[in-house]
Scaffold this motif. Structure first.
Motif, PDB file in Angstrom:
ATOM      1  N   ALA A 178      -0.648   5.316   8.781  1.00 27.60           N
ATOM      2  CA  ALA A 178       0.694   5.129   8.230  1.00 27.60           C
ATOM      3  C   ALA A 178       0.639   4.714   6.766  1.00 27.60           C
ATOM      4  O   ALA A 178       1.443   5.186   5.940  1.00 27.60           O
ATOM      5  CB  ALA A 178       1.443   4.078   9.045  1.00 27.60           C
ATOM      6  N   LEU A 179      -0.291   3.841   6.420  1.00 27.81           N
ATOM      7  CA  LEU A 179      -0.418   3.421   5.023  1.00 27.81           C
ATOM      8  C   LEU A 179      -0.834   4.582   4.126  1.00 27.81           C
ATOM      9  O   LEU A 179      -0.326   4.726   3.009  1.00 27.81           O
ATOM     10  CB  LEU A 179      -1.431   2.282   4.902  1.00 27.81           C
ATOM     11  N   GLU A 180      -1.760   5.403   4.598  1.00 32.32           N
ATOM     12  CA  GLU A 180      -2.173   6.547   3.785  1.00 32.32           C
ATOM     13  C   GLU A 180      -1.016   7.510   3.575  1.00 32.32           C
ATOM     14  O   GLU A 180      -0.858   8.079   2.479  1.00 32.32           O
ATOM     15  CB  GLU A 180      -3.368   7.245   4.428  1.00 32.32           C
ATOM     16  N   ALA A 181      -0.192   7.697   4.599  1.00 33.01           N
ATOM     17  CA  ALA A 181       0.973   8.567   4.456  1.00 33.01           C
ATOM     18  C   ALA A 181       1.971   7.987   3.461  1.00 33.01           C
ATOM     19  O   ALA A 181       2.565   8.713   2.648  1.00 33.01           O
ATOM     20  CB  ALA A 181       1.637   8.777   5.809  1.00 33.01           C
ATOM     21  N   THR A 182       2.162   6.674   3.485  1.00 33.51           N
ATOM     22  CA  THR A 182       3.113   6.029   2.590  1.00 33.51           C
ATOM     23  C   THR A 182       2.605   5.974   1.163  1.00 33.51           C
ATOM     24  O   THR A 182       3.352   6.241   0.213  1.00 33.51           O
ATOM     25  CB  THR A 182       3.407   4.591   3.078  1.00 33.51           C
ATOM     26  N   LEU A 183       1.343   5.629   0.993  1.00 27.48           N
ATOM     27  CA  LEU A 183       0.787   5.393  -0.338  1.00 27.48           C
ATOM     28  C   LEU A 183       0.193   6.644  -0.985  1.00 27.48           C
ATOM     29  O   LEU A 183       0.012   6.686  -2.198  1.00 27.48           O
ATOM     30  CB  LEU A 183      -0.294   4.302  -0.262  1.00 27.48           C
ATOM     31  N   GLY A 184      -0.168   7.631  -0.169  1.00 23.55           N
ATOM     32  CA  GLY A 184      -0.737   8.850  -0.713  1.00 23.55           C
ATOM     33  C   GLY A 184      -2.126   8.679  -1.281  1.00 23.55           C
ATOM     34  O   GLY A 184      -2.514   9.380  -2.225  1.00 23.55           O
TER      35      GLY A 184
ATOM     36  N   HIS B 284       1.424  -2.923   7.319  1.00 21.57           N
ATOM     37  CA  HIS B 284       1.867  -1.755   6.551  1.00 21.57           C
ATOM     38  C   HIS B 284       2.939  -2.133   5.555  1.00 21.57           C
ATOM     39  O   HIS B 284       2.861  -1.806   4.363  1.00 21.57           O
ATOM     40  CB  HIS B 284       2.384  -0.671   7.498  1.00 21.57           C
ATOM     41  N   ASP B 285       3.959  -2.828   6.014  1.00 28.18           N
ATOM     42  CA  ASP B 285       5.095  -3.135   5.139  1.00 28.18           C
ATOM     43  C   ASP B 285       4.687  -4.071   4.010  1.00 28.18           C
ATOM     44  O   ASP B 285       5.140  -3.910   2.871  1.00 28.18           O
ATOM     45  CB  ASP B 285       6.228  -3.745   5.966  1.00 28.18           C
TER      46      ASP B 285
ATOM     47  N   ASP C  11       0.668   1.196  -8.163  1.00 26.27           N
ATOM     48  CA  ASP C  11       0.154   2.552  -8.364  1.00 26.27           C
ATOM     49  C   ASP C  11      -1.155   2.619  -9.126  1.00 26.27           C
ATOM     50  O   ASP C  11      -1.698   3.703  -9.340  1.00 26.27           O
ATOM     51  CB  ASP C  11       1.198   3.390  -9.111  1.00 26.27           C
TER      52      ASP C  11
ATOM     53  N   ALA D 164       2.282  -1.960   1.569  1.00 26.33           N
ATOM     54  CA  ALA D 164       3.000  -0.880   0.879  1.00 26.33           C
ATOM     55  C   ALA D 164       3.928  -1.416  -0.196  1.00 26.33           C
ATOM     56  O   ALA D 164       4.162  -0.743  -1.210  1.00 26.33           O
ATOM     57  CB  ALA D 164       3.789  -0.057   1.892  1.00 26.33           C
TER      58      ALA D 164
ATOM     59  N   GLN E 228       2.558  -2.812  11.911  1.00 29.31           N
ATOM     60  CA  GLN E 228       3.767  -2.574  11.117  1.00 29.31           C
ATOM     61  C   GLN E 228       3.931  -3.643  10.038  1.00 29.31           C
ATOM     62  O   GLN E 228       4.267  -3.337   8.899  1.00 29.31           O
ATOM     63  CB  GLN E 228       5.004  -2.551  12.012  1.00 29.31           C
TER      64      GLN E 228
END
Length: 257
Positions: A215-221, A186-187, A195, A190, A183
């Motif tokens: 989780a990072l892929e979900a947050t960052l796309g 991730h924080d 971008d 992120a 976590q």
């Protein structure tokens, strides 16, 4: 009646790892699918003490020495005597220091000592993975114990390989290995990578990172690559085993071609 005993595997991989580092073993074991056996050889690393204790930033001299003969070569030769199909070199920072060309020479030397077995290394695996994903611009995040000099060598490694690196920095989390959490990573990532990059690369085989990939892929796309993740991906491919069965550890295992 009979219990699993670890013998029935479809492929065995050997791993070269710093003697006091439990990171590669922990993460590779977590990701490896059923039927993949992992076998480790410990190589002396002058930057770590008993219990895995390190200085706040690792000095470059022992990092370079780790990649030099004879100790890692002898470990590769011994590991190759076991029934392994490929060997993985689990040490990011030495590739930063010796560069892509030095890394290629090292891998050729280790393959010879391993009797011709495939030998893959973390940074070369990351380059292969980025190309397979079609990513040309990366954000590079290294462990807290990589100082700015080592991080800049990492930037240079990827730039030499043909990638743009609009962001590169050591992670600002507390420096001890045991203090890092998925976590927290991730924080931190992120909130900082921006971008401009098409993929995020998290260096350091001793850096606790694979638990944050999804989780990072979900947050960052966008794809997130970590040291032990790309090493497993590359080693499985080198062994001719394929990467099916690795779940929850990123787009690399589902989208790379």
């Amino acid at each position: 009646m009979w219990q699993p005993d670890g013998w029935d595997v479809r492929v065995r991989l050997g791993v070269l790892t710093p003697h006091a580092d439990v990171g590669p073993e922990s993460e590779l074991r977590a990701m490896a699918p059923a039927g993949v056996g992992l076998h480790y050889a410990r190589v002396p690393f002058g930057g770590m003490g008993r219990g895995g204790v390190m200085e706040a930033t690792i000095p470059l001299a022992p990092v370079r020495a780790f990649a030099e003969p004879p100790q890692v070569d002898d470990a590769a030769a011994l590991l190759a005597a076991a029934p392994v199909a490929a060997i993985a070199y689990a040490f990011t920072s030495s590739s930063y220091v010796i560069g892509a060309r030095g890394e290629a020479y090292m891998l050729a030397r280790l393959r010879e000592r391993a009797g011709g077995l495939p030998v893959v290394a973390t940074c070369a695996a990351a380059v292969e993975a980025l190309r397979a994903l079609g990513a040309g611009r990366i954000a590079l995040v290294d462990p807290p114990w990589f100082d700015e000099t080592l991080n800049e060598l990492g930037r240079g490694y990827y730039e030499e390989a043909g990638f743009e690196v609009p962001y590169a920095a050591p992670c600002g989390l507390p420096g001890g290995q045991a203090q890092v959490s998925p976590q927290g990573l991730h924080d931190w990532v992120a909130g900082r990578v921006g971008d401009a990059a098409e993929a995020v690369v998290i260096g350091g085989n001793g850096f606790r990172a694979v638990g944050a990939i999804e989780a990072l892929e979900a947050t960052l796309g966008r794809p997130v690559l970590t040291a032990n993740q790309v090493l497993l991906w590359s080693a499985l491919r080198a062994a001719g085993a394929g990467t099916d069965g690795v779940e929850g550890y990123g787009r690399l295992f589902t989208e790379a071609v």
